[in-house]
Structures are given as C-alpha cells and as structure tokens.
Design an enzyme around this catalytic site. Sequence first.
Site, PDB file in Angstrom:
ATOM      1  N   ARG A  23     -25.555  72.838 -51.501  1.00 34.94           N
ATOM      2  CA  ARG A  23     -26.340  73.910 -50.873  1.00 34.94           C
ATOM      3  C   ARG A  23     -25.444  75.135 -50.712  1.00 34.94           C
ATOM      4  NH1 ARG A  23     -28.338  71.129 -46.223  1.00 34.94           N
ATOM      5  NH2 ARG A  23     -30.080  70.543 -47.541  1.00 34.94           N
ATOM      6  N   ASN A  87     -22.846  68.854 -38.903  1.00 31.40           N
ATOM      7  CA  ASN A  87     -22.594  68.119 -40.142  1.00 31.40           C
ATOM      8  C   ASN A  87     -21.242  67.438 -40.065  1.00 31.40           C
ATOM      9  OD1 ASN A  87     -24.815  69.175 -41.919  1.00 31.40           O
ATOM     10  ND2 ASN A  87     -23.827  71.105 -41.403  1.00 31.40           N
ATOM     11  N   ASP A 103     -20.007  67.767 -47.655  1.00 31.15           N
ATOM     12  CA  ASP A 103     -20.966  67.231 -46.688  1.00 31.15           C
ATOM     13  C   ASP A 103     -21.039  65.717 -46.870  1.00 31.15           C
ATOM     14  OD1 ASP A 103     -23.451  66.236 -45.622  1.00 31.15           O
ATOM     15  OD2 ASP A 103     -24.184  68.279 -45.533  1.00 31.15           O
ATOM     16  N   ASP A 120     -29.237  60.271 -40.475  1.00 31.17           N
ATOM     17  CA  ASP A 120     -28.889  60.004 -41.873  1.00 31.17           C
ATOM     18  C   ASP A 120     -27.830  58.925 -42.073  1.00 31.17           C
ATOM     19  OD1 ASP A 120     -30.737  62.003 -42.519  1.00 31.17           O
ATOM     20  OD2 ASP A 120     -29.211  63.562 -42.436  1.00 31.17           O
ATOM     21  N   GLU A 123     -28.449  57.189 -45.399  1.00 35.28           N
ATOM     22  CA  GLU A 123     -28.026  58.029 -46.523  1.00 35.28           C
ATOM     23  C   GLU A 123     -26.499  57.998 -46.660  1.00 35.28           C
ATOM     24  OE1 GLU A 123     -28.428  62.685 -48.034  1.00 35.28           O
ATOM     25  OE2 GLU A 123     -29.353  62.089 -46.144  1.00 35.28           O
TER      26      GLU A 123
END
Length: 178
Positions: A23, A87, A103, A120, A123
């Site tokens: 990103r 993050n 990240d 997350d 993930e």
Amino acid sequence: MRIPKEGDYIAIQSYKHPGTLHRTWRDTMVLKTSEDALIGCNDHTLVTESDGRRWLTREPAIVYFHKHYWFNVIAMIREGGVSYYCNLASPVTLDQEALKYIDYDLDVKVFPDGEKRLLDVDEYEAHRRQWQYPATTDRILKANVRVLVDWINHGKGPFSQAYIDLWYNRYLQLSHRV
C-alpha cells in the site's frame, strides 16, 4: 539523503515480508522528524493498494513511525473521539522515494472509549507459515505487541490526547487552516 523537514510532503510505502509493495500513501505532511521518529498527518490522502485500487483517507490522522519499534500508529481524529489503528511492522526506513516498512498483518485497534482489539491474528499466522518468518521476527513482533499495549494503557506518546492536540494544531498551522 535529505531528511524531510516540517511542512514537507512524503510518500509512505508499506510492503509485505517477501518485499512486495502492499500500500502507498501519496502525500503525508511531515510535522516532525528526529533521529528516531517521524510524525506526520494524513488528511484526505490518496492511498493506492497493491491491486491498483485507490481511495482517500476519510479524516485527518496523526501518524507516528519509529526507527526502533516494530509498530506504527495512526490516530484518526473523528467527531466521536480519536480511534487508533496500530500496525505491527518493521522499524521504518527513509530514502529519496518514501518512508518504508514491512507490514506484518497483526494490528491493534483502539476505540475512543479505550477498548482494544488485536486484529488479523489468522492472517498473521497464515503469512508467517507461507513466507516463513524467522523465529526471531515472531518473538520481536509479539514482544512489541506488549510494548504497544503498555503505551496504550499508560497514554504514552501518540496515545495521549495532549499529543494529538499538539500535532493536529501544528498540522492546521502548517496547512494554513487556522
């Protein structure tokens, strides 16, 4: 390399562990740089995802990046109070192109009422296996979750209302909005 100064705009690039771009934030206003940290502000900033999708941030946000801690903090200034998105990520580097970090998926969200949520985890575990994060990286990230939660619980740094007020007011001055 020239260190950005107060009022400059920089790009921010987030990568994933294998080195793939995740990103990009196009124009973040720099509010302060030091040897170890950078404080900035995003306000209706263009964000581009790795798949090419583009969107604008919805509200002003004070961003905090550090060269030693494995997290960064986005303090979103909303009508109902400040919400934080943190993050878990590598310490930042800065070059001519952008401020950059990796990240690592784990996130901590803090709501205006102080409620915290670790996000997350699934993930993170999937990517940890897929990309074979080193055991040392896993330990460092988990230790930094504890540091981050301690900062949140004690109102340290970006988790202090006085900090948010100071840097948001500086942003308003620099952008000639006061």
